[in-house]
Design a protein around this motif. Structure first.
Motif, mmCIF file in Angstrom:
data_model
loop_
_atom_site.group_PDB
_atom_site.id
_atom_site.type_symbol
_atom_site.label_atom_id
_atom_site.label_comp_id
_atom_site.label_asym_id
_atom_site.label_seq_id
_atom_site.Cartn_x
_atom_site.Cartn_y
_atom_site.Cartn_z
ATOM 1 N N PHE A 22 0.807 -1.536 0.451
ATOM 2 C CA PHE A 22 0.176 -0.360 -0.192
ATOM 3 C C PHE A 22 1.038 1.415 0.143
ATOM 4 N N PHE A 23 1.717 1.126 0.448
ATOM 5 C CA PHE A 23 2.804 2.930 -0.081
ATOM 6 C C PHE A 23 4.063 2.335 -0.935
ATOM 7 N N SER A 24 3.364 1.225 -1.772
ATOM 8 C CA SER A 24 4.909 0.694 -2.703
ATOM 9 C C SER A 24 5.261 1.797 -3.890
ATOM 10 N N SER A 25 3.513 2.675 -4.538
ATOM 11 C CA SER A 25 3.763 3.144 -5.697
ATOM 12 C C SER A 25 4.019 4.986 -5.196
ATOM 13 N N PRO A 26 5.032 5.666 -5.622
ATOM 14 C CA PRO A 26 4.482 6.974 -5.456
ATOM 15 C C PRO A 26 3.668 8.117 -5.699
ATOM 16 N N VAL A 27 2.767 7.236 -6.622
ATOM 17 C CA VAL A 27 1.290 7.991 -6.399
ATOM 18 C C VAL A 27 0.505 7.474 -5.314
ATOM 19 N N ALA A 28 0.725 6.932 -5.399
ATOM 20 C CA ALA A 28 -0.121 6.339 -3.504
ATOM 21 C C ALA A 28 0.369 6.760 -2.762
ATOM 22 N N ASN A 29 1.344 6.797 -2.418
ATOM 23 C CA ASN A 29 1.759 7.520 -1.399
ATOM 24 C C ASN A 29 1.951 9.261 -1.302
ATOM 25 N N ILE A 30 1.870 9.957 -2.650
ATOM 26 C CA ILE A 30 1.092 11.252 -2.016
ATOM 27 C C ILE A 30 -0.235 11.203 -2.128
ATOM 28 N N LEU A 31 -0.955 10.061 -2.146
ATOM 29 C CA LEU A 31 -2.772 10.349 -2.030
ATOM 30 C C LEU A 31 -2.327 10.363 -0.392
ATOM 31 N N TRP A 32 -1.826 8.962 0.196
ATOM 32 C CA TRP A 32 -2.047 9.095 1.231
ATOM 33 C C TRP A 32 -1.190 10.175 2.220
ATOM 34 N N ALA A 33 -0.825 11.065 2.191
ATOM 35 C CA ALA A 33 0.279 12.202 2.430
ATOM 36 C C ALA A 33 -1.046 13.318 2.234
ATOM 37 N N LEU A 34 -2.179 13.529 1.182
ATOM 38 C CA LEU A 34 -3.411 14.083 0.928
ATOM 39 C C LEU A 34 -4.128 13.985 1.989
ATOM 40 N N LEU A 35 -4.612 12.733 2.516
ATOM 41 C CA LEU A 35 -5.759 11.800 3.113
ATOM 42 C C LEU A 35 -4.744 12.018 4.924
ATOM 43 N N ALA A 36 -3.475 12.238 4.497
ATOM 44 C CA ALA A 36 -3.539 12.376 6.685
ATOM 45 C C ALA A 36 -3.933 14.205 6.162
ATOM 46 N N ILE A 37 -2.747 14.697 5.119
ATOM 47 C CA ILE A 37 -3.297 15.904 5.320
ATOM 48 C C ILE A 37 -5.273 16.516 5.717
ATOM 49 N N SER A 38 -5.747 15.547 4.639
ATOM 50 C CA SER A 38 -7.200 15.781 4.809
ATOM 51 C C SER A 38 -7.987 15.702 6.026
ATOM 52 N N LEU A 39 -7.189 14.586 6.238
ATOM 53 C CA LEU A 39 -8.219 14.218 8.506
ATOM 54 C C LEU A 39 -6.971 15.098 9.908
ATOM 55 N N PHE A 40 -5.697 15.826 9.434
ATOM 56 C CA PHE A 40 -5.127 16.428 10.138
ATOM 57 C C PHE A 40 -5.762 18.001 10.519
ATOM 58 N N VAL A 41 -5.747 18.572 8.587
ATOM 59 C CA VAL A 41 -5.971 19.803 8.970
ATOM 60 C C VAL A 41 -6.909 20.654 9.637
ATOM 61 N N PRO A 42 -7.597 19.622 9.239
ATOM 62 C CA PRO A 42 -9.675 19.918 9.572
ATOM 63 C C PRO A 42 -9.199 20.293 12.028
ATOM 64 N N THR A 43 -8.774 18.987 11.981
ATOM 65 C CA THR A 43 -9.057 19.088 13.180
ATOM 66 C C THR A 43 -7.975 20.530 14.100
ATOM 67 N N PHE A 44 -6.767 20.554 12.714
ATOM 68 C CA PHE A 44 -4.956 21.196 13.593
ATOM 69 C C PHE A 44 -6.730 22.803 14.070
#
Lengths: 511, 336, 180
Positions: free
Chosen positions: A469-491
């Protein structure tokens, strides 16, 4: 392989010369799009004798127009009655229906149409000129990347359930598990079907949709004489052309939103097997994330109507790209179009754009024209359709039940599906009465199977290595975006809380 | 409560209005008339718009003329065809007006590997096949595998991934049998549909695709065919002359073809032998009709694959697949 | 709650005016259904290989946890006197609940009658009864409205869209007369 402007203009003129056909096809499309359980795929199949008999370009104009229009039409009942015409417009209910209750149904309809049509035009236009690059997206969005994209949609469960996180998550979890009924994605072995053959292929979406939305809504609405609030009633009675213009104004005040949510839809649509429902949920989630007033989502704001509608129509262009460029249909409607095209001897895939570029590009030019035509046909209608909710609930509710039940039955023709609809009607009613979010259930039912299929497939391809699930650059970018979308509103919320110390309960919603 | 007369009047009024609205000529439907006096209902156990659907529609377009009846379609995909078969056997009347159009290979594998409620051959019979489609393995054109030997060699070093529409499928058995025979390692990845399976191979998510030949022909130059699971490549021009598997590798693998065939309730053969005969006889005439060649090719089946097989041949093929599937059951089903 | 302007929040008459504690009871129904279904799901897949199980097991564990937390929350709430047991959220108030049961009962009856009556007659009957009993329409208006709606439904869904509903006396009669 970019086409010249002159060539596009020629195609444009050709499509325009069939304006009457486009008019007929879009009218049919909007009507069937608004009826839960009926959709473009079934309709095009029914009309195969026609499309096979005429020239292929005429057939394509007809099918493409009908397809786009059915995407536009789905929002009508979502807004007025809280009943999505198809999975792609389920997210439209979230803000569309609250708008209607406030008496802003006409504006909401206008927003939905303008967003659909602008979104559709933008993505069709982009497809014409960026087709080769778009087609490449399919090479980067595989099962692993799809897992993250679907997760974007699933996190919506948490954000829309913010008023009672625990109940929202229980509803979402129940939805996921209901979505996991039926054949598993590797071996096709049925699971948890209660012995019903009718559930082997999974819980059918339409009966669930109609049950939890239409039937339960019909039961709930009996509590007052009108769907509208007292104030809303006054507003709707007075409404005239001004409201239509107001809707147009609201839409174009949010032009950028229409554009980027349409592009989200386009990208998701390009992935074979992903459809309008996920596109709409992801766009809604993203629009909420980047909004200056996320807390207003769900209360009936224009953004909440624009995002899903623009996105599900953007998805329509995306759906057709793999069909044309690779020769693999991205969805059911595309599969039916493929029948017609191969019947007429059209070579799909890269060769299409060399041998018959007028057909390949013609599809998107037709879309442009169809969406344009619809602007003129749908907007004037909004004034009249929006009066639908003036009907007293004691008349409206039985009509909703009688006619939406047809939609539950039609796709598969099982009596079972009617009983299932009633069952989900009761579940939906209990949910609404006791504070469980029905949209959360629906997100689980729609996205759960997509998530499971992609997770299992990615695991199997990798030889069961969870690191895949972390093996492709595109997926990793998407993971990062997902993380941002989860944490930014909290912050953001945390900072707001520190500043204001007034709305302490909202931090949870970002989980 | 309102009176009964009111309802009756209401009904009569509605009935009259309906009759007026449809000024169509009255067609009396006499029950005793010669078969078929009504439309034939075709149940397809896979999705609409799929390969089976297209082949069926092409065939019935011509058959309708010879039989003198129209065909209406319904689709019951799910659980690799199990849903369609069970609906057909359990819920469709055995009166020869209900037919099922399926693919013998994949669906007999499904029958042998899943927990089904019907019995073959007691409940259903295939009374005629219309074509025979070979299992193939192909890779994307830009793949490093130029021949099947390349793929097998690499497969001895690492596990090769092959996409397939679903695990219970002849091409899956072909790939697994190939792995057994050569010592290569293969992992089959089901995509729940032919379209996504093909897209996965072309976009490089998997090493290649194991499927039926005809559905992949539309990909033209995007695919390189490596091998055909038959003794002979019947469409060499369309498949970059891919070698038959046993010729290329010296193996002794069985032919793994899918035969798309018309099926009917077994009891019809006893109850309505005349109807079955009419269906079989008129069906055979379709193959000689020049129109069929045109529509079949338009539906994507190369004419080389169109091949009539009678009920006995279908039965033999069905039993062979059921046997074969039992050998690989542990790899093809989720039951422990 | 999902749709914030839904009746659940604002417009429902609040029986809790007399009692400031929040009602609980009705909101156990969904967790109870979830719990039962989750358990059934797990039993149904116990003989399958892991690939067919893992996703469901993951969701099931999550659901058990969530329901566990919900149960604890409820128990503590009751102990601390912040909650009171009251199932009335489910039916709101008597007359309204009777109307809903009537409407739903009519829907059930019309589905049950569908195989014999066919689409047009069962829809007509359902709408007519609902209009008469719920809206208290004058009988003549009710018959005309229900009849027109059922007939439009017939034309749209059966004659045009060819929905394969079981044929009832009306559909058979029309077919005999017109061949549709």
């Amino acid at each position: 392989m970019e086409p010249s402007l002159g060539f596009v203009a020629e195609l444009f003129a050709h499509a325009l010369s069939y304006w009457w056909l486009i008019l007929i096809a879009t009218t049919i499309g909007i009507i069937i799009g608004a009826m839960p359980g009926f959709g473009s795929a079934n309709t095009i199949i029914m009309l195969l004798p026609f499309t096979l008999a005429v020239d292929v370009d005429v057939a394509m104009i007809f099918m493409v127009s009908l397809f786009c229009a059915s995407q536009s039409g789905g929002g009508i009942t979502s807004i007025l009655l809280n009943i999505p015409g198809n999975g792609g417009s389920a997210a439209t209910c979230l803000d569309g229906y609250p708008m209607a209750k406030k008496g802003l149904g006409q504006q909401a309809l206008v927003l939905s149409f303008v967003a659909s049509q602008v979104g559709g035009m933008v993505t069709a236009g982009m497809s014409i000129f960026l087709l080769p690059y778009m087609a490449k997206l399919a090479y980067y969005l595989h099962s692993v990347e799809m897992v993250v994209i679907v997760l974007f949609g699933i996190t919506l469960i948490a954000s829309i359930a913010s008023e009672n996180m625990l109940k929202g998550l229980i509803a979402g979890g129940l939805g996921l598990l209901i979505g996991a009924i039926g054949a598993d994605h590797i071996y096709s072995t049925p699971r948890a079907t209660f012995g019903f053959l009718e559930l082997y292929d999974g819980v059918p979406l339409i009966p669930v949709l109609i049950g939890v939305f239409a039937i339960s809504e019909a039961l709930i609405m009996m509590e007052s004489r009108s769907v509208l609030s007292e104030e809303g009633l006054q507003v709707v009675r007075r409404a005239g052309w001004k409201e239509t213009l107001e809707g147009i104004k609201w839409a174009f005040q949010r032009t950028w939103l229409m554009i980027w949510t349409a592009i989200v839809g386009l990208i998701i649509g390009i992935v074979p097997g992903a459809g309008a429902s996920i596109a709409a949920f992801v766009a809604y989630q993203q629009a909420r994330l980047y909004s200056k007033r996320p807390e207003k989502f769900g209360t009936g704001i224009p953004e909440g109507v624009i995002a899903p509608e623009s996105s599900n129509n953007g998805c329509a262009s995306g759906d057709l790209i793999p069909l044309l460029v690779i020769g693999v249909p991205g969805g059911t409607t595309a599969a039916v179009m493929m029948i017609v095209m191969t019947y007429h001897g059209v070579q799909l895939g890269p060769r299409l754009f060399i041998q018959t570029p007028e057909l390949g590009y013609g599809v998107f030019v037709t879309m442009l024209v169809a969406y344009g035509v619809m602007l003129f046909t749908t907007l004037p209608l909004t004034r009249y359709i929006s009066k639908l909710i003036l009907i007293p609930t004691a008349v409206l509710a039985p009509i909703i039940i009688a006619f939406t039940m047809v939609g539950s039955f039609a796709p598969r023709g099982y009596m079972f599906d009617l009983w299932l609809t009633l069952l989900f009607g009761v579940i939906g009613y209990i949910c609404r009465r006791t504070g469980y979010n029905v949209v959360a259930i629906l997100i689980g039912v729609i996205l759960g199977p997509l998530l499971e299929a992609n997770v299992m497939r990615a695991l199997r391809i990798s030889g069961n290595d969870p690191l895949v699930f972390f093996s492709s650059p595109v997926a990793n970018i998407l993971w990062a975006l997902l993380a941002i979308s989860l944490f930014v509103p909290t912050f953001v919320q945390w900072r707001k809380n520190r500043q204001a110390r007034s709305t302490p309960s909202k931090t949870a919603e970002a989980i | 409560m309102f009176s009964k007369g009111m309802t009756r009047r209401g009904f009569l009024a509605t009935g009259g209005a309906a009759a007026a609205a449809f000024g169509a000529p009255a067609v009396a439907r006499s029950q005793g008339a010669a078969f078929p006096s009504d439309n034939i209902q075709v149940l397809v156990p896979t999705g609409e718009g799929g390969g089976v659907d297209q082949a069926a529609r092409a065939f019935t377009r011509v058959w309708a003329k010879h039989l003198g009846a129209n065909f209406e379609y319904s689709y019951f995909p799910g659980a690799s065809g199990q849903v369609g078969y069970e609906v057909f056997i359990g819920k469709r009347e055995a009166n020869a007006y209900n037919l099922l159009f399926g693919n013998i290979g994949p669906e007999m594998i499904m029958y042998a590997t899943q927990n089904v409620k019907y019995k073959y051959p007691e409940d259903i019979m295939y009374f005629g096949a219309i074509d025979s489609d070979d299992s193939v393995i192909w890779v994307a054109t830009n793949s490093k595998f130029k021949t099947i030997n390349d793929l097998v060699e690499e497969g001895k070093k690492r596990e090769i991934t092959l996409s397939t529409s679903r695990l219970p499928h002849p091409s899956t058995i072909g790939a697994l049998a190939l792995a057994d025979a050569t010592g290569m390692k293969v992992r089959m990845i089901p995509y729940g549909g032919g379209g996504p399976a093909r897209a996965a191979a072309i976009t490089g998510e998997v090493d290649g695709c194991a499927t039926f030949l005809s559905s992949s022909l539309g990909l033209s130059e995007q695919a390189r065919f490596l091998t055909v699971f038959n003794d002979k490549n019947r469409a060499p021009d369309l498949t970059n002359n891919a070698p038959p598997i046993n010729e290329a590798l010296g193996t002794k693998l069985p032919t793994l073809s899918g035969q798309r065939a018309w099926a009917i309730h077994r009891s019809v053969a006893e109850k309505y032998p005349d109807r079955l005969k009419k269906l079989t006889d008129t069906m055979k005439t379709v193959f000689d009709d020049p129109e069929y060649k045109t529509v079949a090719e338009k539906a994507g089946t190369p004419w080389e694959f169109i091949q009539y097989a009678d009920a006995a041949a279908c039965d033999a093929s069905a039993k062979e697949f059921a046997e074969l599937a039992k050998q690989y059951k542990t790899l093809l089903s989720a039951g422990k | 709650m999902s749709m914030p302007s839904e009746p659940y929040e604002g417009q429902a008459p609040d029986p809790g005016d007399r009692d400031r504690r929040e009602a609980t009871g009705g909101d156990w129904v969904i967790p109870a259904i979830a719990l039962a279904f989750t358990t059934y799901y797990l039993i149904s897949i116990q003989d399958l290989v892991w690939e067919a199980k893992i996703a469901a097991v993951f969701v099931a564990v999550m659901l058990y946890l969530l329901i566990g937390i919900f149960a604890l929350q409820t128990v503590f709430g009751l102990k601390r006197g912040m909650l009171r047991i009251d199932f009335s959220t489910l039916w709101e108030n008597g007359p309204l609940f009777r109307i809903r049961v009537l409407l739903f009962g009519l829907a059930v009856a019309s589905v049950a009658a569908l195989p014999w009556l066919g689409f047009t007659l069962s829809t007509f009957g359902f709408l007519l009864a609902a209009f008469l009993w719920l809206e208290r329409m004058p009988p003549k208006t009710a018959v005309i409205t229900a009849g027109a709606l059922a007939l439009s439904g017939y034309i749209l869904f059966i004659a045009i869209l060819r929905t394969a509903f079981p044929m009832g006396p009306f559909e058979l009669a029309v077919r005999a007369v017109t061949g549709i």
